[in-house]
Motif scaffolding. Structure first.
Motif, PDB file in Angstrom:
ATOM      1  N   ARG A  10       0.819  -1.210   0.000  1.00  0.00           N
ATOM      2  CA  ARG A  10       0.000   0.000   0.000  1.00  0.00           C
ATOM      3  C   ARG A  10       0.857   1.266   0.000  1.00  0.00           C
ATOM      4  O   ARG A  10       0.518   2.252  -0.647  1.00  0.00           O
ATOM      5  CB  ARG A  10      -0.958  -0.007   1.185  1.00  0.00           C
ATOM      6  N   GLN A  11       1.972   1.232   0.715  1.00  0.00           N
ATOM      7  CA  GLN A  11       2.882   2.377   0.711  1.00  0.00           C
ATOM      8  C   GLN A  11       3.451   2.603  -0.683  1.00  0.00           C
ATOM      9  O   GLN A  11       3.552   3.734  -1.151  1.00  0.00           O
ATOM     10  CB  GLN A  11       4.022   2.174   1.723  1.00  0.00           C
ATOM     11  N   ASP A  14       0.735   4.168  -2.720  1.00  0.00           N
ATOM     12  CA  ASP A  14       0.607   5.585  -2.346  1.00  0.00           C
ATOM     13  C   ASP A  14       1.706   6.427  -2.991  1.00  0.00           C
ATOM     14  O   ASP A  14       1.447   7.534  -3.472  1.00  0.00           O
ATOM     15  CB  ASP A  14       0.646   5.751  -0.830  1.00  0.00           C
ATOM     16  N   ASN A  15       2.924   5.911  -3.002  1.00  0.00           N
ATOM     17  CA  ASN A  15       4.034   6.636  -3.629  1.00  0.00           C
ATOM     18  C   ASN A  15       3.822   6.789  -5.128  1.00  0.00           C
ATOM     19  O   ASN A  15       4.069   7.857  -5.692  1.00  0.00           O
ATOM     20  CB  ASN A  15       5.368   5.916  -3.363  1.00  0.00           C
ATOM     21  N   ASP A  17       0.927   6.735  -6.702  1.00  0.00           N
ATOM     22  CA  ASP A  17      -0.182   7.680  -6.894  1.00  0.00           C
ATOM     23  C   ASP A  17       0.298   9.122  -6.771  1.00  0.00           C
ATOM     24  O   ASP A  17      -0.094   9.985  -7.555  1.00  0.00           O
ATOM     25  CB  ASP A  17      -1.307   7.415  -5.893  1.00  0.00           C
ATOM     26  N   ALA A  18       1.149   9.389  -5.795  1.00  0.00           N
ATOM     27  CA  ALA A  18       1.686  10.743  -5.628  1.00  0.00           C
ATOM     28  C   ALA A  18       2.500  11.148  -6.855  1.00  0.00           C
ATOM     29  O   ALA A  18       2.362  12.270  -7.360  1.00  0.00           O
ATOM     30  CB  ALA A  18       2.543  10.821  -4.365  1.00  0.00           C
TER      31      ALA A  18
END
Length: 93
Positions: A10-11, A14-15, A17-18
């Protein structure tokens, strides 16, 4: 209850996606400049020939990256439509 493997995945998501958000922001900054140039030069907001070439190029890149070319085309079409909308708005100003 915590699942460390899931949290790491998930991290990473998230990275990514950013990074996508920042890349899209940069892309739209450039396309806004293109739209202003087109408006000032009396050029049409859309360029169907260029759009077709870009879609074809992105489909090939998607195939090479083992990504569904249909998805990549839909994604790019969404972006192109938004860019054209911005260019039309700039033309009206």
């Amino acid at each position: 209850m915590s699942d460390d493997t899931l949290n790491r995945y998930r991290q990473s998501i998230d990275n990514i996606d950013a990074a996508l958000v920042y890349l899209l922001a940069e892309r739209f900054k450039v396309t806004q400049a293109v739209g202003r140039h087109k408006a000032e030069s009396g050029l049409p907001p859309a360029d169907p020939g260029r759009e077709g070439r870009q879609i074809e190029r992105l489909r090939k890149l998607a195939e090479d990256a083992d990504l569904d070319p249909e998805f990549s085309e839909k994604f790019l079409r969404f972006i192109i439509d938004e860019v054209i909308r911005h260019h039309e708005k700039l033309r009206e100003e």
